[in-house]
Structure formats: C-alpha cells, structure tokens
Design an enzyme around this catalytic site. Sequence first.
Site, PDB file in Angstrom:
ATOM      1  N   TRP A  11     -24.596 -27.609 -11.575  1.00 20.50           N
ATOM      2  CA  TRP A  11     -25.507 -28.466 -10.781  1.00 20.50           C
ATOM      3  C   TRP A  11     -25.370 -28.222  -9.280  1.00 20.50           C
ATOM      4  O   TRP A  11     -26.175 -28.724  -8.501  1.00 20.50           O
ATOM      5  CB  TRP A  11     -25.219 -29.944 -11.085  1.00 20.50           C
ATOM      6  CG  TRP A  11     -25.550 -30.370 -12.472  1.00 20.50           C
ATOM      7  CD1 TRP A  11     -26.060 -29.596 -13.492  1.00 20.50           C
ATOM      8  CD2 TRP A  11     -25.410 -31.690 -13.016  1.00 20.50           C
ATOM      9  NE1 TRP A  11     -26.233 -30.341 -14.629  1.00 20.50           N
ATOM     10  CE2 TRP A  11     -25.836 -31.638 -14.356  1.00 20.50           C
ATOM     11  CE3 TRP A  11     -24.955 -32.908 -12.511  1.00 20.50           C
ATOM     12  CZ2 TRP A  11     -25.835 -32.769 -15.189  1.00 20.50           C
ATOM     13  CZ3 TRP A  11     -24.949 -34.025 -13.328  1.00 20.50           C
ATOM     14  CH2 TRP A  11     -25.392 -33.955 -14.654  1.00 20.50           C
ATOM     15  N   HIS A 100     -17.186 -18.494  -7.846  1.00 19.89           N
ATOM     16  CA  HIS A 100     -18.643 -18.415  -7.708  1.00 19.89           C
ATOM     17  C   HIS A 100     -18.969 -17.712  -6.392  1.00 19.89           C
ATOM     18  O   HIS A 100     -18.271 -17.893  -5.396  1.00 19.89           O
ATOM     19  CB  HIS A 100     -19.244 -19.824  -7.727  1.00 19.89           C
ATOM     20  CG  HIS A 100     -20.739 -19.795  -7.875  1.00 19.89           C
ATOM     21  ND1 HIS A 100     -21.573 -19.519  -6.819  1.00 19.89           N
ATOM     22  CD2 HIS A 100     -21.540 -19.973  -8.952  1.00 19.89           C
ATOM     23  CE1 HIS A 100     -22.829 -19.534  -7.249  1.00 19.89           C
ATOM     24  NE2 HIS A 100     -22.834 -19.806  -8.542  1.00 19.89           N
ATOM     25  N   GLU A 102     -21.065 -18.319  -4.195  1.00 21.69           N
ATOM     26  CA  GLU A 102     -21.238 -19.246  -3.064  1.00 21.69           C
ATOM     27  C   GLU A 102     -19.877 -19.639  -2.482  1.00 21.69           C
ATOM     28  O   GLU A 102     -19.735 -19.795  -1.278  1.00 21.69           O
ATOM     29  CB  GLU A 102     -22.059 -20.466  -3.508  1.00 21.69           C
ATOM     30  CG  GLU A 102     -23.526 -20.083  -3.698  1.00 21.69           C
ATOM     31  CD  GLU A 102     -24.294 -20.917  -4.701  1.00 21.69           C
ATOM     32  OE1 GLU A 102     -23.842 -22.008  -5.086  1.00 21.69           O
ATOM     33  OE2 GLU A 102     -25.374 -20.446  -5.137  1.00 21.69           O
ATOM     34  N   GLU A 172     -22.994 -12.775 -12.309  1.00 24.37           N
ATOM     35  CA  GLU A 172     -24.115 -13.336 -11.556  1.00 24.37           C
ATOM     36  C   GLU A 172     -24.446 -12.429 -10.370  1.00 24.37           C
ATOM     37  O   GLU A 172     -23.779 -12.509  -9.322  1.00 24.37           O
ATOM     38  CB  GLU A 172     -23.751 -14.719 -11.006  1.00 24.37           C
ATOM     39  CG  GLU A 172     -23.433 -15.744 -12.063  1.00 24.37           C
ATOM     40  CD  GLU A 172     -23.631 -17.173 -11.542  1.00 24.37           C
ATOM     41  OE1 GLU A 172     -24.408 -17.900 -12.174  1.00 24.37           O
ATOM     42  OE2 GLU A 172     -23.049 -17.538 -10.515  1.00 24.37           O
ATOM     43  N   SER A 218     -31.183 -17.159 -11.882  1.00 25.75           N
ATOM     44  CA  SER A 218     -32.580 -17.480 -12.217  1.00 25.75           C
ATOM     45  C   SER A 218     -32.866 -17.457 -13.720  1.00 25.75           C
ATOM     46  O   SER A 218     -33.912 -16.983 -14.162  1.00 25.75           O
ATOM     47  CB  SER A 218     -33.538 -16.556 -11.463  1.00 25.75           C
ATOM     48  OG  SER A 218     -33.383 -16.731 -10.060  1.00 25.75           O
ATOM     49  N   GLY A 239     -28.253 -22.428 -12.807  1.00 27.17           N
ATOM     50  CA  GLY A 239     -28.242 -23.289 -11.627  1.00 27.17           C
ATOM     51  C   GLY A 239     -29.450 -24.211 -11.637  1.00 27.17           C
ATOM     52  O   GLY A 239     -29.497 -25.202 -12.374  1.00 27.17           O
ATOM     53  N   GLY A 240     -30.459 -23.874 -10.845  1.00 29.40           N
ATOM     54  CA  GLY A 240     -31.633 -24.734 -10.642  1.00 29.40           C
ATOM     55  C   GLY A 240     -32.225 -25.304 -11.931  1.00 29.40           C
ATOM     56  O   GLY A 240     -32.528 -26.502 -12.008  1.00 29.40           O
TER      57      GLY A 240
HETATM   58  P1  13P Z   1     -29.864 -20.223 -10.317  1.00 31.11           P
HETATM   59  O1  13P Z   1     -29.998 -20.384 -11.806  1.00 31.11           O
HETATM   60  O2  13P Z   1     -30.425 -21.374  -9.538  1.00 31.11           O
HETATM   61  O3  13P Z   1     -30.364 -18.876  -9.863  1.00 31.11           O
HETATM   62  O4  13P Z   1     -28.288 -20.244  -9.987  1.00 31.11           O
HETATM   63  C1  13P Z   1     -27.440 -19.420 -10.693  1.00 31.11           C
HETATM   64  C2  13P Z   1     -26.052 -19.812 -10.388  1.00 31.11           C
HETATM   65  O5  13P Z   1     -25.557 -19.572  -9.294  1.00 31.11           O
HETATM   66  C3  13P Z   1     -25.283 -20.522 -11.417  1.00 31.11           C
HETATM   67  O6  13P Z   1     -23.936 -20.579 -11.087  1.00 31.11           O
END
Ligand code: 13P
Length: 259
Positions: A11, A100, A102, A172, A218, A239-240
């Site tokens: 999330w 991750h 990020e 990812e 995605s 993610g989204g």
């Molecule tokens: P999205 O599915 O929003 O591209 O994000 C992927 C993600 O970083 C899951 O950890």
Amino acid sequence: MTRKPIISGNWKMNLNHFEAIQTVQKLSYQLTKEDYAAVDVSVHPPFTDLRSVQTVLDVDEIPIKLGAQHCHQDEKGAFTGEISPAFLAKLSVKYVIVGHSERRELFGETDEIVSKKIDAILKQEMTPIICCGETLQEREAGETESKVLTQIRSALTKRNADVVSALVVAYEPIWAIGTGLTATSQDAQAVIGAIRAEIADLAGADAAAAVRIQYGGSVKSSNIAELMAMPDIDGALVGGASLETEEFAKIVQFRNVRS
Ligand code: 13P
C-alpha cells in the site's frame, strides 16, 4: 516442484487506519476459500494501520497474511522514528518487504543494510520479501542482469538452503513502478529465470526450485494472467492496483482472468 503463488499488496504511504479496516473487510468479501487455498495473499499497510488490520484479520478470521513495508535492522535502541522487527513479529506480521527500490533510492538503503535487515527479519521468524530491480538507464545500457544479480548475491550469499527455500524475492524493474509501463511477460520471465539460476548457484538446485519469485511494476488484472503463465513467475507485488479492492481481488483471482 509446485510453488504456491503469492500475491502481495504494497500500500506504500496510502490509507489511514480507518480506511485500512474498510479495505481489508471489502477485500475479504471478494475473496473465497478457493482463492486462499490457491494463492497466499498478503497486505502491507503503513505501520500506523498494522494493529487495526491485525485485529480485523483476527476477529473476522480472514486468512489474508499481514505484511509490513519496512523495518530497522536492530532489535531496539536509539533510532528515532524506526520500527523494530520484533515489534512487527508481536503484531503477527508474516512478511516484511525489504530493499524496495523506493527505500534504496529515496532513503539510501544499501545492499549491506538490506542484508542486515534480512537477518533481523529471519531472526524474528518472519519472511522477507526481498526486492531487486534495475533503472531504465541500467536496462538501456544492458546492465539489467548484472545489477539484479549483484543485489541477489548480496542478499543471499552464505544463507543455508532451507532458509533460502522459504524466502520470497520480488523482481521490480524500477522503470515499471507506478508508471503504467510493465515489463513484457517474456522480459520479466527472462530476468526472473536468471535470478532463479543465480539462486541455484548460491544455495543449490532444491532451494532455487522452492523459492518464490514475484514480479512487481504496474501489475493489473489485465496483465496478471499473462505474467503468471510464465514458468518462473510465482506471484506479484502490487502497488497502486492493491488499493482498489475489486481490482486487487481480480489480480488474486488471476486463474479466472483471461489475458
Ligand atoms: P505499482 O504496482 O504501483 O507499479 O508499484 C509496484 C511496487 O512498487 C510494489 O512494491
């Protein structure tokens, strides 16, 4: 070797604890016993939601696994703002995302820190979901495998085969995260196949055959079936699309979705 698919909703910094409760309840109305039998499902809410989500899962007997997005590598101490893996274990957290992109890119987590976090998560008998992935620049320079396999070697070197068998890895590609761009299922398979081969070198063929490897970037209900049809892709880190319960449920139910 059959590996049980694992689909995880990351999330990120979305949904407060009230919204989290509603989201988990709505998701549980959409998922069936058959879904849980076929797929491990985890949600990874922000820290402030964990206790509320744990209570809902517990009281309503919902077999969704509780996950966290991050933790510190130490058990306790003067680390203002950080969360100990021991605190997560106390909340019945089962899976912890680690490394991750990020966290690596925005918060300076290095391969060395990621490896320490993996140790700390395993010590608390939780399962790390170890993320790896390349930037667009690295992909265009033909450096995808060298980047990803370096991350994998750093995370998994010197771990015994039983430990490695039980881990989850998430590939990812950074350029596919939140951009609407997805790696083609063939591209994702190629990198994930290379990760599995590297794991065979590091921990043996049995561990490589058992470890589950997710794709993330995605993922949607419209591309999940195609990804899951690949021989080495065992699930998704979403993610989204995990914030929309109907969409996330459809992803979990990829068996019924036509690509
Ligand atoms: P999205 O599915 O929003 O591209 O994000 C992927 C993600 O970083 C899951 O950890």
